[in-house]
Design an enzyme around this catalytic site. Structure first.
Site, short mmCIF file in Angstrom:
data_model
loop_
_atom_site.label_atom_id
_atom_site.label_comp_id
_atom_site.label_asym_id
_atom_site.label_seq_id
_atom_site.Cartn_x
_atom_site.Cartn_y
_atom_site.Cartn_z
N HIS A 99 1.18 -1.20 -0.02
CA HIS A 99 0.08 -0.30 0.29
C HIS A 99 0.64 1.03 0.02
O HIS A 99 1.45 2.22 -1.25
CB HIS A 99 -1.00 -0.03 1.26
CG HIS A 99 -1.70 1.44 1.00
ND1 HIS A 99 -1.85 1.69 2.58
CD2 HIS A 99 -2.49 1.44 0.62
CE1 HIS A 99 -3.08 3.57 2.35
NE2 HIS A 99 -3.25 2.83 0.97
N CYS A 108 -0.24 0.41 9.63
CA CYS A 108 -0.40 2.11 8.95
C CYS A 108 -2.52 2.35 8.68
O CYS A 108 -3.12 2.99 9.22
CB CYS A 108 -0.26 2.18 7.83
SG CYS A 108 2.20 2.52 9.08
N HIS A 109 -2.66 0.99 7.34
CA HIS A 109 -4.00 1.68 7.28
C HIS A 109 -4.58 0.01 6.96
O HIS A 109 -5.56 0.40 6.23
CB HIS A 109 -4.05 2.04 5.71
CG HIS A 109 -2.85 3.38 5.41
ND1 HIS A 109 -1.06 3.66 5.33
CD2 HIS A 109 -2.99 4.54 6.17
CE1 HIS A 109 -0.88 4.26 5.56
NE2 HIS A 109 -2.25 4.87 5.66
N GLY A 110 -4.39 -0.72 8.26
CA GLY A 110 -5.27 -2.17 7.71
C GLY A 110 -4.45 -3.34 6.96
O GLY A 110 -6.13 -3.26 6.30
N PRO A 153 -6.38 -1.97 1.74
CA PRO A 153 -6.34 -1.37 0.96
C PRO A 153 -4.82 -1.81 0.48
O PRO A 153 -4.69 -1.19 -0.78
CB PRO A 153 -5.15 0.25 1.81
CG PRO A 153 -5.22 0.00 2.61
CD PRO A 153 -5.83 -1.32 3.13
#
Lengths: 182, 430, 283
Positions: free
Chosen positions: A122, A146-148, A161
């Site tokens: 990502h 960080c963003h799953g 993501p």
């Protein structure tokens, strides 16, 4: 120097030509200088020659991972436990975001050794899960905090993501127990 | 400012009109270095060197920013990162040679520009402010060049830093603490290297600022010219663009050919072999000299060898700084009503047969080892240097009888030929 | 006022420096200068017969010579001198294949860390490693060499005036003081532990003579005379000091050619523009 655009009273083409030629030559010279100015920011010779990384994988227990460094980035080397291999093979690869089977992501004869970059596809964070006790995410592989993004036991993206699976770098087994990456 | 016949900026289209209303920057450029700046039509090639010095400043800033991307200002690795630039960075060797030789060519342009000013008395009223700002630029450039030479952290870098900061130690009472404060230690090390790097990066932008003031001040009276006669009428001038942009473009080409010859074929000729040896605080090179552009002032520094009332060291330091600072006084020392050396017979002789040989001797002696006959030669030249500026200029300018001046620049250009006329367009084409 | 002040200041400076001049002149006239053997008998470097292939604005490397020079460095110089700015990977420029460089690197031992214990150890070199130093640090180098630290050779030919010729001359310049030297300075003696070399600035160098005929066996069959080895190692060290030397000159020709072309154009453009305002005879 700017091109003179007004036509003089005695304007002749030759005059325009030599001026345009001179200004063009200056322009070409300027552009030629830009090339090294841009090129100097590209990786230098010592960075490009960055060494290959050699690893001994014999000491890794099934289900365990080690973190190594390859080109200044983390590298995950994991010896998959049988249940992890089974979990990875139980999924229909074609249903995945980035369809790949576990066999495509490992070397023949070493189907239990999974070598991936420890870089989330990502935005480049280091996923958790390579160190004992870390959050392995919903699919028991790696989890990027960080963003799953959740990766499965084969390092494939399953949720979140990240667009693609964790990258498998170029490597080869130089003996039964050592790999050379890069 | 400017002359009544200066062309006015006319926006070519609606967009430039819109820009001109909000921020008249194109107008400013047009009036500064475009068709809106009338310049005496008789400038010779000596008048190219202001633009060339400005070009060198830009060149040094561009290559310097590139080098700073790869250099590390730390005494442990400074030398190695410099070699890293030479060996590993793409085109790094070219950038470094361009920067190192660029400094030399910057000074070459500055020296010609300054000595042009001496010969044509460009410092005289109404151009005193231009001259004062110019001396400030020269001093800032010297400081910048000195600190830049320290950065590769070779033997000459280190010992240059040590010797030059040691000059401040000559000042009575505060000298030693001042010297220690300057280098942030008892000898140059990380502290000195880091502050020199920081200032070496900062000062060029300060120089660029003073250059803008220098050009601004120039545009109040307009450029001087080889006759020294002020502009009287429109036929005395041509617009800066295209006439002087074209002439400067050609001059720049010639300058760059010479520069490229050095960068690509003789890149280390103007440097010192010792600077390819890493700095060693325990061993001094056999023959310490600064870069060539400091030779005259280094020769003056070394010329004082005898303690006469004050210590020789202090005399040397005083004389070295005075030798440049006295340039600030020139506009008030020279009281001749005539500017150009072409019309000042006595002044001209002292310039060509006094000042120029004196500077040549100082250049040679500054780079030579401290032994005879160089020391004695430099002492005579130093004495002449101070006599020239502080004694000869005031006296000669009072007593000499100038030769007759032409009425105007136009007359000077046409010469004595009664039939000659200016070009078909008395109002020059642009 | 300012002029009176300036005249006074000018005279003071001139007077003081002339006092220095007078004292110096008096000293020079009354004292005989001390003669110095090094000052009179030191010789500037000489070029090898025929010069080097990389000399001049179009000179190029002699790859075979650089390979021979590498051999001389490796078998002779490397025992004491490091080459710390050169990496094994750079040797590909000398015409070696990637595999040859790998093998060459692996034949050298470089410092490493035991991956299991973290202790300092050694390992075979990789192409990305730099030539290892023969001594772990400067103190060890000084201790092993009678306090004269053998300098790093990477930049040697740039760190001396006329460096390529200097290295060559130094290697062939050992011998005994000449008869003229002995005649003029009967007391001249080379201190114990130093060696006479007329190309070394103070005539006494700490490095013993290194090259003996036939000392290395060249792969290309060239006869290993002292002169040949000195030339080859000087050429090799010129390459280590500036691997971009040839590229630099080649780039230079392209740049000069372009600048010449552009400047000629600029000249004619300038002539064209100025022709409009050139004074001319009235018709």
């Amino acid at each position: 120097m700017m091109a003179d655009t007004t036509v003089p009273a005695d304007g002749v083409d030759r005059r325009d030509f030599i001026n345009i030629a001179a200004v063009s030559a200056a322009g070409v010279g300027g552009l030629a200088v830009v090339f090294p100015l841009i090129s100097q920011m590209a990786p230098s010779a010592d960075v490009l020659a960055e060494s290959t990384t050699e690893l001994d994988v014999s000491a890794i227990e099934p289900g365990q991972s080690i973190k190594a460094v390859f080109r200044k980035q983390p590298l995950f080397v994991k010896r998959l436990a049988p249940q992890e291999i089974a979990a990875a093979n139980a999924v229909d690869a074609s249903s995945l975001r980035d369809p790949q089977t576990l066999a495509e992501r490992t070397k023949e004869g070493h189907g239990d050794i999974l070598v991936t970059m420890g870089v989330c596809t990502h935005l480049g964070c280091v996923p958790l899960g390579a160190v004992e006790g870390e959050n392995k995410g919903e699919f028991d592989g790696y989890f990027c905090p960080c963003h799953g993004s959740h990766y499965d036991t084969a390092g494939r993206i399953r949720k979140g993501p990240a667009p693609t699976n964790l990258e498998v770098p170029d490597y080869e087994f130089t003996s039964d127990t050592t790999i050379t990456v890069g | 400012m400017s002359f009544p016949w200066a062309k006015e900026y006319k926006p070519a289209n609606d967009f430039t009109k819109w820009v001109d209303e909000k921020l008249p920057l194109p107008r400013l450029v047009y009036n500064a270095v475009g068709a809106g700046y009338p310049v005496p039509r008789n400038l010779n090639y000596m008048w190219n060197f202001g633009v060339l010095a400005g070009f060198c400043l830009v060149l040094q800033i561009i290559t310097g920013v590139v080098l700073a991307m790869h250099y590390a200002a730390n005494a442990e690795v400074a030398f190695a990162t410099t070699e890293h630039i030479m060996r590993n960075v793409n085109w790094g060797w070219m950038m470094r040679y361009m920067h190192a030789n660029g400094a030399s060519f910057f000074f070459l342009a500055l020296y010609i520009h300054i000595f042009r000013g001496f010969f044509y008395s460009s410092y005289k009223a109404p151009r005193e402010m231009i001259w004062l700002l110019g001396v400030v630029i020269f001093l800032l450039t010297m400081a910048t060049a000195f600190m830049g030479y320290v950065l590769p952290w070779g033997q000459m870098s280190f010992w240059g830093a040590k010797v030059i900061t040691g000059l401040f130690g000559a000042i009575p009472l505060v000298g030693e603490p001042l010297q220690i404060w300057l280098v942030g230690g008892f000898a140059p090390d990380n502290a000195a290297l880091n502050r020199f790097f920081s200032l070496h990066f900062l000062l060029p932008f300060v120089i660029a600022g003073v250059v803008i003031l220098h050009i601004w001040a120039l545009h109040i009276p307009g450029s001087s010219n080889p006759t020294g006669v002020e502009v009287k009428q429109e036929s005395d001038t041509v617009p800066f663009h295209p006439y002087y942009t074209a002439k400067d473009g050609f001059g720049l080409g010639v300058f760059l050919i010479l520069y490229a010859a050095f960068v690509f074929f003789l890149p280390n000729l103007l440097g010192h072999a010792d600077n390819y040896i890493e700095a060693n605080p325990l061993a001094t090179p056999a023959h310490i000299v600064p870069e060539w552009y400091f030779y005259p002032f280094y020769a003056i520094l070394r010329a004082f060898t005898f303690d006469f009332v004050l210590s020789a060291k202090l005399w040397g330091v005083l004389a070295m700084f005075s030798s440049i600072l006295l340039w600030f006084l020139l506009p008030w020392l020279d009281r001749s009503p005539v500017r150009s050396g072409h019309y000042r017979p006595l002044f001209r002789k002292f310039f060509w047969f006094g000042l120029i040989p004196c500077m040549a001797v100082l250049f040679v002696c500054g780079g030579a080892p401290a032994e005879e006959p160089y020391v004695m030669l430099s002492q005579i030249a130093t004495a002449y240097y101070f006599i020239h500026f502080l004694v000869i200029i005031p006296i000669v300018s009072s007593i000499e009888k100038p030769e007759p001046l032409p009425y105007s620049i136009t007359e000077a250009v046409l010469g004595s030929d009664k039939d000659a006329v200016l070009g078909e367009n008395t109002t020059p084409a642009t | 006022m300012i002029r009176l002040f300036s005249i006074a200041a000018g005279l003071v400076f001139a007077l003081v420096v002339l006092v220095s001049f007078g004292v110096g002149a008096y000293t020079a006239a009354t004292e005989t200068p001390v003669k110095d053997a090094a000052h009179e008998f030191y010789q500037k470097p000489k070029a090898p017969a025929g010069g080097f292939s990389f000399d001049g604005p179009v000179g190029n490397w002699d790859i075979a010579q650089l390979q021979r020079g590498l051999k001389v460095y490796s078998e002779v110089c490397a025992a004491c001198h490091s080459l710390k700015f050169v990496a094994f990977r750079n040797l590909e420029q000398l015409g070696y294949s990637e595999a040859q460089v790998k093998a060459f690197a692996a034949s050298k031992t470089v410092p490493g860390i035991d991956p299991n214990t973290g202790e300092a150890t050694t390992r075979p070199g990789l192409p990305t490693d730099y030539f290892p130093s023969p001594y772990p640090n400067a103190v060890a180098a000084a201790a092993a060499n009678n306090n004269a630290i053998p300098p790093d050779l990477s930049l040697m030919t740039k760190a001396r005036n006329d460096g390529s010729n200097y290295v060559y001359s130094l290697m062939v310049g050992y011998g005994q003081p000449s008869a003229e030297l002995k005649a003029e300075f009967p007391d001249f003696e080379t201190p114990t532990g130093l060696y006479f070399n007329k190309y070394f600035p103070n005539l006494n160098i700490a490095m013993p003579p290194q090259l003996n005929a036939g000392q290395v066996t060249y792969d290309d069959g060239t006869e290993a005379t002292v002169d040949q080895m000195a030339q080859d190692v000087a050429a090799f060290l010129t390459w280590t000091a500036e691997p971009t030397l040839v590229k630099r000159k080649q780039t230079g020709w392209a740049v000069l050619g372009f600048l010449l072309f552009a400047t000629i154009l600029a000249y004619f453009a300038k002539q064209q523009i100025w022709s409009a305002v050139k004074p001319r005879r009235a018709e």
